[in-house]
Each structure stands twice: as structure tokens, then as C-alpha cells.
Design an enzyme around this catalytic site. Structure first.
Site, PDB file in Angstrom:
ATOM      1  NE  ARG A 100      43.163  38.747  -6.674  1.00 26.93           N
ATOM      2  CZ  ARG A 100      42.313  39.484  -6.214  1.00 26.93           C
ATOM      3  NH1 ARG A 100      42.702  40.440  -5.368  1.00 26.93           N
ATOM      4  NH2 ARG A 100      41.026  38.883  -6.155  1.00 26.93           N
TER       5      ARG A 100
ATOM      6  CD  GLU B  82      44.977  42.601   3.165  1.00 27.52           C
ATOM      7  OE1 GLU B  82      44.397  42.920   2.238  1.00 27.52           O
ATOM      8  OE2 GLU B  82      45.629  41.582   3.285  1.00 27.52           O
TER       9      GLU B  82
ATOM     10  CE1 TYR C  37      41.367  32.912  -1.344  1.00 28.71           C
ATOM     11  CE2 TYR C  37      39.391  33.624  -1.929  1.00 28.71           C
ATOM     12  CZ  TYR C  37      40.520  33.677  -1.062  1.00 28.71           C
ATOM     13  OH  TYR C  37      40.471  34.741  -0.139  1.00 28.71           O
TER      14      TYR C  37
ATOM     15  CE  LYS D  58      40.705  36.160  -3.688  1.00 26.26           C
ATOM     16  NZ  LYS D  58      40.491  36.780  -2.533  1.00 26.26           N
TER      17      LYS D  58
HETATM   18  C1  LIG Z   1      42.463  40.040   2.433  1.00 28.81           C
HETATM   19  C2  LIG Z   1      41.750  40.594   1.277  1.00 28.81           C
HETATM   20  N1  LIG Z   1      42.107  41.958   1.182  1.00 28.81           N
HETATM   21  C3  LIG Z   1      41.583  42.517   0.202  1.00 28.81           C
HETATM   22  C4  LIG Z   1      40.387  41.925  -0.578  1.00 28.81           C
HETATM   23  C5  LIG Z   1      39.816  42.476  -1.726  1.00 28.81           C
HETATM   24  O1  LIG Z   1      40.300  42.192  -3.055  1.00 28.81           O
HETATM   25  P1  LIG Z   1      39.291  42.192  -4.052  1.00 28.81           P
HETATM   26  O2  LIG Z   1      39.059  43.883  -4.398  1.00 28.81           O
HETATM   27  O3  LIG Z   1      39.974  41.673  -5.333  1.00 28.81           O
HETATM   28  O4  LIG Z   1      37.951  41.327  -3.852  1.00 28.81           O
HETATM   29  C6  LIG Z   1      40.178  40.661  -0.228  1.00 28.81           C
HETATM   30  C7  LIG Z   1      39.028  39.864  -1.033  1.00 28.81           C
HETATM   31  O5  LIG Z   1      38.897  38.631  -0.785  1.00 28.81           O
HETATM   32  C8  LIG Z   1      40.894  39.830   0.694  1.00 28.81           C
HETATM   33  O6  LIG Z   1      40.697  38.550   1.215  1.00 28.81           O
END
Ligand SMILES: Cc1ncc(COP(=O)(O)O)c(C=O)c1O
Length: 284
Positions: free
Chosen positions: A52, A180, A33, A148
Site C-alpha cells: 500500500r 467506512e 503514512y 493514505k
Molecule cells: C479511513 C481508514 N479506513 C480503514 C482503515 C483500516 O486500514 P488498515 O486495516 O490497513 O489499518 C484505516 C486505518 O488507518 C483508516 O484510516
């Protein structure tokens, strides 16, 4: 206002968007996704999300069901139809269905694609202004967090832990080091330097992270991409999270440790201003 969603080439009401019970997205979480933020009714970081997405497709050995231009057109149409000024567009691509359950998919499967827009952002205005509390929890996700995928129960479990302890987001850690946030990239600030975990298979490669670090390249705020412990996070001067619909959100407490004065610090405030300024100009 009735909501419109997109599925496999058509726009329809949510209740008319159906997938097979044999879809591998349902049976195996065999799906990826993307979530693109929306501001001023426009899409944020679209090119980065497509980069990505392509990477996730390659890693999952899945064909691209739509071109980037086609995806852009659908996302814009959903934002327009649902009149989203600030929020997000969600896109999911699963490997599709063979009409049976088999672990190994055959070649040439036709992916299932759906998208919808959402008004809700991931943080409230109050959290964006005053900062949030994070609660730490072990990172129990699988070993390819750089892809993702929709297999997100590790994050759901961790977010439950945080919520039950009064946190707005979880801060995950593994082998003594911070990974994270539950659905966000995480950073600490020490002596005017941003410290964040380097990219690897252990974290999602955040599009907001990428954009923010690029903007900061020419500035006077330092950047140190390295592993750091939960203790370091507890004693940071400041901390913040980023995400497609989180933007830059201050963190003022981690577990029992109040960071700085307990209010968003000056560097985080500057980063918020810089990033918001950037996205209002950059969204397409
Ligand atoms: C585990 C995780 N880390 C970081 C992010 C941040 O990513 P982005 O800046 O691309 O939304 C997300 C966003 O869904 C996430 O699920």
C-alpha cells in the site's frame, strides 16, 4: 522508559527529531503514512503495508526513500527499543522541504521520513470484548481516500461528531451509502454474509480487510462487496470494524439502532477468533 524515534536515518529522543517549518508535510499535508500493528512484539501484515505504501508513493509521485528491508529493520528496532508487545508503528514520508512555500514541488526533492512505535491500541480491551457504538456522520473527506495521506481533518471532524454523541467510532456515509469508519474498515453481516463496500477511491484499502477476506475465502461465511445504505447498516444482524491496531472489533449499536441482542454476534465472535489466531502465527 525514554522513547526512541527514527528520523531521516538516525534514532533519537522525540525532542531531537525536528523538521523544517517549510516541510511540505506541514504546509500542504503533502505526506503519506502507514500504520503497522504490533502483536507479541512482532509486526502485522508488513508486506501488505509495503504494497500500500508503494501505491501511495506512486500516486503522490514521490520516490521511495527506503527499501522494504530497511523499513522492516527500523520498525523492528523501534518495537525492540520501546518494548512494545501490543500496539503499532507509525511511519510518515513527506515530500520534504525546498525552504519556501510553492504549490508545485520541483523534481528531485529529498523526502522526510520518520517513524515511532506506540503502545496504545485503537480500541480498549473492553471495547474489543463488548463491542462499540458507532455514530453516523457525512463523509466530508477528499476524493482520493485510497491514498493514505496525512490530510485527515475530515476524519477528525467526523470523529468529533461521533464522540460528542457517545460513539467510540464514526460511521461515515456519502450519497446515501456507507463509506467506512473514521479510521477503520466497516462491515455488516446479514444472513451469515459479510457485506462491505468494494474497493475504490472512496475508501482506504485496509490491510486488515485484505488479510481477513483472504482468510475467509475457503470458509462458509459469505462475502458480498457492494454499496449499502445506512438503513441497511441500522438493520444488520451484526457489524464490525477492522484496522491495524483495532483487529476485528464488534459493533453493537449504530446511532439509535441496537444490532441483534446488543451483544457481539456469533459470526463476529468467530471472525475475531479466526483473525487473532491468524495474526499470532503470521506476525514477523
Ligand atoms: C479511513 C481508514 N479506513 C480503514 C482503515 C483500516 O486500514 P488498515 O486495516 O490497513 O489499518 C484505516 C486505518 O488507518 C483508516 O484510516
Amino acid at each position: 522508559m525514554p522513547r526512541t524515534v527514527y528520523i531521516n536515518g538516525r534514532y533519537c529522543a522525540p525532542e531531537d527529531a525536528t523538521v523544517s517549518i517549510f516541510d511540505r508535510g506541514l504546509l500542504f499535508a503533502d505526506a503519506i503514512y502507514e500504520v503497522a500493528g504490533v502483536i507479541d512484539g512482532k509486526l502485522l501484515d508488513f508486506a501488505s503495508h509495503m504494497q500500500r505504501l508503494d501505491r501511495s508513493l506512486v500516486e503522490m509521485r514521490m520516490p521511495a526513500p527506503l527499501t522494504h528491508d530497511e523499513i522492516l529493520a527500523v520498525m523492528r528496532e523501534l518495537v525492540k527499543r520501546d518494548q512494545v508487545e501490543e500496539g503499532l508503528v507509525y511511519m510518515q514520508i513527506s515530500r520534504g522541504s525546498t525552504g519556501d512555500r510553492d504549490f508545485l514541488p520541483p523534481e528531485g526533492m529529498k523526502p522526510t521520513v520518520f517513524m515511532f512505535a506506540q503502545h496504545k491500541s485503537d480500541v480498549t480491551r473492553q471495547e474489543f470484548q463488548n463491542g462499540i457504538k458507532m455514530i453516523s456522520a457525512p463523509d466530508i473527506r477528499w476524493g482520493r481516500r485510497d491514498i493514505k495521506t496525512v490530510g485527515l481533518m475530515g476524519s477528525v471532524f467526523a470523529k468529533w461528531t461521533a464522540k460528542e454523541a457517545g460513539g467510540a467510532e464514526v460511521l461515515m456515509h456519502q450519497d446515501g451509502y456507507v463509506t467506512e469508519g473514521g479510521a477503520t474498515s466497516f462491515y455488516i453481516i446479514k444472513d451469515n454474509t459479510i457485506i462491505t463496500r468494494p474497493l475504490s477511491n472512496d475508501i482506504l484499502h485496509g490491510c486488515t480487510r485484505k488479510a481477513l477476506l483472504k482468510i475467509l475465502e475457503d470458509g462458509d461465511i459469505g462475502l458480498d462487496e457492494r454499496l449499502y445504505t445506512l438503513d441497511e447498516a441500522h438493520s444488520a444482524d451484526e457489524a464490525f470494524i477492522t484496522g491495524a491496531s483495532t483487529f476485528v472489533c464488534p459493533v453493537v449499536q449504530i446511532d439509535d439502532a441496537v444490532l441483534g441482542t446488543g451483544k457481539p454476534g456469533p459470526v463476529t465472535r468467530r471472525l475475531q477468533d479466526i483473525y487473532m489466531d491468524f495474526i499470532h502465527k503470521d506476525a514477523i
